[in-house]
Design an enzyme around this catalytic site. Structure first.
Site, PDB file in Angstrom:
ATOM      1  N   HIS A 243      64.503 -31.673   6.802  1.00  0.00           N
ATOM      2  CA  HIS A 243      64.441 -31.796   8.409  1.00  0.00           C
ATOM      3  C   HIS A 243      63.171 -31.938   9.085  1.00  0.00           C
ATOM      4  O   HIS A 243      62.821 -32.741   9.814  1.00  0.00           O
ATOM      5  CB  HIS A 243      65.509 -31.177   8.910  1.00  0.00           C
TER       6      HIS A 243
HETATM    7  O1  RIB Z   1      69.588 -28.660  11.093  1.00  0.00           O
HETATM    8  C1  RIB Z   1      68.269 -28.195  10.476  1.00  0.00           C
HETATM    9  C2  RIB Z   1      67.502 -27.448  11.249  1.00  0.00           C
HETATM   10  O2  RIB Z   1      67.885 -25.926  11.129  1.00  0.00           O
HETATM   11  C3  RIB Z   1      66.051 -27.273  10.626  1.00  0.00           C
HETATM   12  O3  RIB Z   1      65.084 -27.067  11.721  1.00  0.00           O
HETATM   13  C4  RIB Z   1      66.077 -25.984   9.740  1.00  0.00           C
HETATM   14  O4  RIB Z   1      64.941 -25.378   9.574  1.00  0.00           O
HETATM   15  C5  RIB Z   1      66.994 -25.175  10.710  1.00  0.00           C
HETATM   16  O5  RIB Z   1      66.464 -24.520  11.659  1.00  0.00           O
END
Ligand code: RIB
Ligand code: CA
Length: 314
Positions: A243
């Site tokens: 992500h």
């Molecule tokens: O949904 C994914 C996000 O939530 C990313 O930033 C992961 O590190 C968590 O913080």
């Protein structure tokens, strides 16, 4: 061309670590002037320690790390040890950091640094709940027009949510902060799960990363091996979305993203959909198009670039 000045606001987290290593491995294009930490994946004390571990892993203990808000603006903190492990960086064997945290609170650091920088120079990249940035905007509204852009990992629309059926984790944890940032008038680029679900790290790519042999690459691959364990049952694939690294990728190669300027609002009232980023993809509301929505990435150039940059670290 001078490197772009950025502040990374983060809640490490293995995928945050990738985003930070990716940025620190790209000094010709990005100047990470500072890192601010927030409670998110794990509590603030751990996200702050983890940020120090990552800058030391990158050989960049000179990058100042400022601890920020331990909890969201209104709601109670929700953490994600079920994804990231008890430490938040499970998977890698990183030593206790020797670099101290800065004494200045992250919110004060954000306000001071943005006010002291030339207008339009600084970009803030948020990789966790946006509590620090929203609090800074509340404390000093004059920072809003001085910011070049906010590039965030968070939200989603076509893919729904990963924390609830409607909301992605970063926005769900602090929807009020997100609402303030999206509504502030600052130029926002959103890497939601629509985009990050197309940035799937594969076992083969991780093998290539590990084989490059630098300590940063090996430890990053170790972090990913742990991080991949969650969700395999959910997605029925060993490939996992990295992500937060999609934020760094956008700063380095925006052309590999499908993107569209849209009106985006954050739900802060409905019990079932609180934290949902409501994306007006077809412009039916006529509202101000406040957000550049990243919808898809071209994975091949993204992962080649990330491998090149992380393996360039010591
Ligand atoms: O949904 C994914 C996000 O939530 C990313 O930033 C992961 O590190 C968590 O913080
Ligand atoms: Ca994160």
């Amino acid at each position: 061309m001078a490197p772009r000045k950025i502040i990374i606001d983060t809640d490490p987290g293995q995928d945050d670590a990738f985003a930070i290593l990716f940025a620190l491995g790209s000094p010709a294009e990005l100047d990470v002037v500072g890192i601010t930490t927030v409670g998110g994946n794990v509590p603030l004390a751990l996200t702050s320690k983890n940020a120090l571990k990552v800058v030391e892993l990158a050989g960049r203990p000179d990058v100042p790390v400022h601890a920020g808000c331990p909890a969201p603006m209104v709601r109670k903190l929700i953490t994600a040890e079920y994804v990231h492990g008890e430490t938040g960086l499970d998977g890698a064997d990183l030593p206790e950091p020797v670099t101290p945290l800065q004494s200045e609170h992250a919110v004060n650091y954000l306000v001071r640094t943005i006010m002291d920088s030339p207008e339009g120079e600084l970009t803030v990249c948020t990789l966790g709940p946006m509590t620090n940035l929203a609090t800074a905007m509340t404390m000093e509204p004059r920072i809003v027009p001085r910011l070049r852009e906010v590039v965030l990992m968070g939200g989603g629309f076509f893919q729904g949510g990963n924390a609830t059926p409607a909301a992605e984790f970063n926005i769900f944890v602090d929807p009020h902060a997100a609402h303030k940032v999206f509504d502030s008038g600052v130029p926002v680029t959103m890497a939601g799960i629509d985009c990050t679900y197309t940035a799937l790290m594969t076992p083969e790519w991780l093998d290539r990363l590990r084989a490059t042999g630098s300590r940063a690459a090996i430890e990053a691959a170790n972090l990913a091996d742990f991080y991949r364990q969650y969700g395999t049952h959910k997605f029925e694939t060993p490939a996992r979305p990295i992500h937060d690294a999609c934020v760094t990728g956008y700063l380095l190669a925006p052309q590999i993203y499908e993107q569209r300027q849209c009106a985006v609002t954050v739900d802060i009232v409905s019990p079932e959909t609180i934290g949902m980023t409501v994306v007006d993809w077809w412009h039916v509301t006529g509202r101000r198009k406040n957000c550049n929505v990243l919808r898809r990435i071209d994975p091949a150039p993204f992962f080649e670039l990330m491998l090149e940059r992380i393996s360039a670290l010591p």
